[in-house]
Motif scaffolding. Structure first.
Motif, PDB file in Angstrom:
ATOM      1  N   ASP A 131     -74.499   5.117-114.833  1.00  0.00           N
ATOM      2  CA  ASP A 131     -74.694   5.637-113.488  1.00  0.00           C
ATOM      3  C   ASP A 131     -74.948   4.471-112.529  1.00  0.00           C
ATOM      4  N   LYS A 136     -75.023   4.960-109.171  1.00  0.00           N
ATOM      5  CA  LYS A 136     -75.307   5.605-107.893  1.00  0.00           C
ATOM      6  C   LYS A 136     -76.079   4.650-106.982  1.00  0.00           C
ATOM      7  N   ASP A 137     -75.638   4.569-105.723  1.00  0.00           N
ATOM      8  CA  ASP A 137     -76.231   3.724-104.681  1.00  0.00           C
ATOM      9  C   ASP A 137     -75.937   2.235-104.874  1.00  0.00           C
ATOM     10  N   LYS A 185     -70.079   6.555-110.078  1.00  0.00           N
ATOM     11  CA  LYS A 185     -70.777   6.897-108.830  1.00  0.00           C
ATOM     12  C   LYS A 185     -71.122   5.707-107.950  1.00  0.00           C
ATOM     13  N   LYS A 195     -70.430   2.896-104.974  1.00  0.00           N
ATOM     14  CA  LYS A 195     -69.671   2.766-103.734  1.00  0.00           C
ATOM     15  C   LYS A 195     -68.715   1.596-103.941  1.00  0.00           C
ATOM     16  N   PHE A 249     -65.023  10.732-105.136  1.00  0.00           N
ATOM     17  CA  PHE A 249     -65.884   9.551-105.145  1.00  0.00           C
ATOM     18  C   PHE A 249     -65.631   8.692-103.913  1.00  0.00           C
ATOM     19  N   ASP A 250     -66.434   7.637-103.773  1.00  0.00           N
ATOM     20  CA  ASP A 250     -66.474   6.835-102.545  1.00  0.00           C
ATOM     21  C   ASP A 250     -65.715   5.528-102.735  1.00  0.00           C
TER      22      ASP A 250
END
Length: 249
Positions: free
Chosen positions: A2, A4-5, A29, A31, A54-55
């Motif tokens: 993960d 994320k962020d 996840k 960016k 997703f980004d």
């Protein structure tokens, strides 16, 4: 895993290994920011990522241009506030023999494959030092250890050997600031670079690999994910082969 962020910047993320790395981090996840000289092709990867929910963002960049690289890194930092992971994948290969190579060939190879890594790291390193955190992953090649041959010519091998040396230097200098720097050395990988290897030529090539298969781009991406993760927080300065056993000798 993960991410994320986490903000992950990938050079040369429009195809092959770079594309697989971009997709893998997006699915974890992160960016994802793709910096590539071929913006149109990079945007196709961006579309793949966003369609999965997703980004991702794309910046057109020639990594051999120091001024352009710093400007792009500054824009990314201004928008996202940080860069957690830098993955230097942008590169070229030329199968000319050394005796057929010119100074122009040399300059192009070094400017993209080695100076490009210098340019991105120079732009990112200060902010990683300030944050006391950062992950740098450089995509080198087994050619940088073997001196080229079937895996790339002498100029290519020299550029990738330089990447290996720079990675170790970055690990030494970045370590006290919590920065991990590692390199991955792929062997022959199922990308357009192998299109010329068909039929008996391909079989003979495969027979030089203990695992009897070429790497998939995802094999390299999986190692990049690991090295960027907290599971590898005590690993730095390592040069990891993803080559099916070629470097056993």
């Amino acid at each position: 895993m993960d991410f994320k962020d986490k903000v992950v910047v990938i050079t040369g993320g429009s195809q092959g290994i770079g594309r697989a790395i971009a997709l893998s981090f997006a699915r974890a996840k992160a960016k994802v920011i793709i910096m590539d000289i071929n913006k149109e092709l990079a945007e196709k990867v961006q579309d793949e990522i966003t369609k999965e929910g997703f980004d991702a963002k794309v910046y057109k960049l020639d990594v051999s241009n120091a001024e352009e690289t710093k400007k792009t890194i500054d824009e990314i930092t201004a928008e996202y506030g940080k860069i957690d992971v830098l993955i230097n994948n942008a590169g070229i290969v030329d199968t000319k023999r050394f005796v057929d190579s010119s100074e122009k060939d040399w300059d192009r190879m070094i400017n993209i494959n080695l100076k490009g890594v210098f340019n991105t790291c120079s732009a990112v390193f200060p902010q990683m030092i300030a944050r006391k955190y950062g992950k740098i992953i450089n995509i080198a090649s087994v050619a940088g250890k073997r001196g080229g041959g079937i895996f790339g010519n002498t100029l290519y091998a020299a550029s990738k050997a330089g990447v290996i040396g720079m990675t170790k230097g970055l690990a030494r200098e970045g370590g006290p600031y919590g920065i991990n720097a590692n390199a991955i050395c792929p062997g022959p990988t199922n990308t357009p670079m192998l299109d010329d290897f068909t039929g008996e030529k391909r079989e003979n090539f495969l027979n030089t690999i203990p695992l009897r298969r070429f790497a998939d781009p995802e094999d390299v991406a999986n190692v990049a994910l690991f090295l960027a993760s907290d599971m590898a927080k005590h690993i730095t300065g390592e040069i990891t082969d993803v080559d099916g056993g070629i470097m056993l000798d």
